[in-house]
Design a protein around this motif. Structure first.
Motif, short mmCIF file in Angstrom:
data_model
loop_
_atom_site.label_atom_id
_atom_site.label_comp_id
_atom_site.label_asym_id
_atom_site.label_seq_id
_atom_site.Cartn_x
_atom_site.Cartn_y
_atom_site.Cartn_z
N ASP A 294 38.91 33.01 33.41
CA ASP A 294 39.27 34.07 34.33
C ASP A 294 40.14 35.06 33.58
O ASP A 294 40.82 34.70 32.61
CB ASP A 294 40.04 33.48 35.51
N VAL A 295 40.14 36.31 34.01
CA VAL A 295 40.90 37.35 33.32
C VAL A 295 42.39 37.00 33.24
O VAL A 295 43.07 37.39 32.29
CB VAL A 295 40.67 38.72 33.99
N CYS A 296 42.90 36.26 34.22
CA CYS A 296 44.32 35.89 34.20
C CYS A 296 44.60 34.69 33.30
O CYS A 296 45.76 34.30 33.14
CB CYS A 296 44.81 35.62 35.62
N SER B 54 36.79 45.48 40.29
CA SER B 54 38.10 46.11 40.50
C SER B 54 39.19 45.09 40.81
O SER B 54 40.36 45.29 40.47
CB SER B 54 38.01 47.15 41.62
N SER B 55 38.81 43.97 41.44
CA SER B 55 39.80 42.93 41.73
C SER B 55 40.33 42.32 40.44
O SER B 55 41.54 42.09 40.29
CB SER B 55 39.16 41.84 42.60
N ALA B 56 39.43 42.05 39.48
CA ALA B 56 39.86 41.51 38.19
C ALA B 56 40.75 42.51 37.47
O ALA B 56 41.75 42.13 36.84
CB ALA B 56 38.63 41.17 37.34
N LEU B 57 40.40 43.79 37.54
CA LEU B 57 41.21 44.82 36.91
C LEU B 57 42.61 44.86 37.50
O LEU B 57 43.61 44.97 36.78
CB LEU B 57 40.53 46.18 37.07
N LEU B 58 42.70 44.76 38.82
CA LEU B 58 44.00 44.81 39.48
C LEU B 58 44.86 43.62 39.07
O LEU B 58 46.06 43.77 38.76
CB LEU B 58 43.80 44.84 41.00
N ARG B 59 44.27 42.44 39.04
CA ARG B 59 45.04 41.24 38.66
C ARG B 59 45.48 41.31 37.21
O ARG B 59 46.62 40.94 36.88
CB ARG B 59 44.18 39.99 38.90
N VAL C 121 47.71 50.21 45.36
CA VAL C 121 46.37 50.37 44.79
C VAL C 121 45.36 49.55 45.59
O VAL C 121 44.26 50.04 45.91
CB VAL C 121 46.35 49.94 43.31
N ASP C 122 45.71 48.32 45.90
CA ASP C 122 44.81 47.45 46.64
C ASP C 122 44.42 48.09 47.98
O ASP C 122 43.24 48.09 48.36
CB ASP C 122 45.47 46.09 46.86
N GLN C 123 45.41 48.65 48.67
CA GLN C 123 45.12 49.28 49.96
C GLN C 123 44.25 50.51 49.78
O GLN C 123 43.29 50.73 50.54
CB GLN C 123 46.43 49.67 50.65
N ALA C 124 44.56 51.32 48.76
CA ALA C 124 43.76 52.53 48.52
C ALA C 124 42.32 52.17 48.19
O ALA C 124 41.38 52.84 48.66
CB ALA C 124 44.39 53.34 47.39
N LEU D 36 45.91 55.22 40.10
CA LEU D 36 47.13 54.73 39.46
C LEU D 36 46.83 53.85 38.25
O LEU D 36 47.46 54.00 37.20
CB LEU D 36 47.98 53.98 40.49
N VAL D 37 45.87 52.95 38.40
CA VAL D 37 45.58 52.02 37.29
C VAL D 37 45.05 52.76 36.06
O VAL D 37 45.60 52.62 34.97
CB VAL D 37 44.62 50.91 37.73
N PRO D 38 43.97 53.56 36.18
CA PRO D 38 43.51 54.26 34.98
C PRO D 38 44.54 55.23 34.41
O PRO D 38 44.62 55.41 33.18
CB PRO D 38 42.25 55.00 35.44
#
Length: 216
Positions: free
Chosen positions: A4-6, A37-42, A58-61, A143-145
């Motif tokens: 997993d990415v984490c 996008s979930s993996a990117l956020l984590r 970010v998650d809400q947006a 925000l993330v990028p």
């Protein structure tokens, strides 16, 4: 089964290099740890690109506007590829040749500049105590990028790029990039506990097989 990415080891020495290492480029079907996008956020929270409060925004947006999540993921992947090309051109392999293509690196720098320019246009100046800084990430959907564009700019402008190394593929390494922060500047493997020991064990097995074959 891929990690997993984490669970992915953070060996780059800078979040921007750890970003580059989220794509396994070897083999016929490279594995992308930023699968959605979930993996990117984590991953962004794990490496410190986002704090928990920002991650919630970010998650809400992204929940409200799935297209923004896909656009953010695509932008990060573009930054990752451009940064990889730039950094690879700074690496010298064991035979003394450049590991990358200077022409491709030049085009990639243009792409990175465009991504950073967009991020800077959305940033704002804020006063922190006695200094003014540029705060990236005022638009939750980007925000993330934007923060990752900031990290990419930071590494190419402030890091000692003569210290960028690639885990030696020709010797059985994984090809991940990292900043050699050792005092001697002689670090060769992404992690000795992983690629270094694996290659040593493989070489020992090969020598033993060759010795048995010669005796027989």
């Amino acid at each position: 089964m891929p990690l997993d990415v984490c669970q992915l080891p953070l060996v780059g020495g800078h979040p921007a290099l750890d970003l580059v290492n989220t794509l396994e480029r070897g083999g016929t079907s490279p594995h992308d740890f930023l699968s959605d996008s979930s993996a990117l956020l984590r991953w962004s929270v794990r490496v410190g690109v986002l704090g928990d409060a920002d991650a919630d925004r970010v998650d809400q947006a992204w929940r409200d506007e799935p297209a923004a999540a896909q656009a953010g993921l695509a932008a990060v992947r573009d930054i990752r590829e451009a940064l990889h090309l730039v950094l690879l051109a700074t690496v010298t392999d064991a035979d003394g040749a450049s590991a990358g293509d200077p022409v491709a690196a030049g085009a990639a720098l243009v792409a990175l500049h465009q991504r950073w320019s967009g991020a800077a246009a959305r940033a704002r100046l804020v006063l922190d105590s006695s200094r003014v800084r540029l705060a990236y990430g005022t638009v939750p959907g980007m925000l993330v990028p934007d923060r990752i564009a900031e990290a990419a700019l930071d590494v190419v402008l402030t890091a000692d790029l003569t210290r960028v190394r690639r885990c030696p593929v020709r010797e059985g390494g994984c090809g991940w990039l990292f900043l050699d922060q050792s005092r001697s500047g002689s670090r060769r493997w992404c992690r000795m506990a992983d690629c270094g020991n694996a290659v040593k064990a493989r070489r020992l097995t090969e020598r033993r097989r060759a010795a048995r074959a010669s005796h027989s």
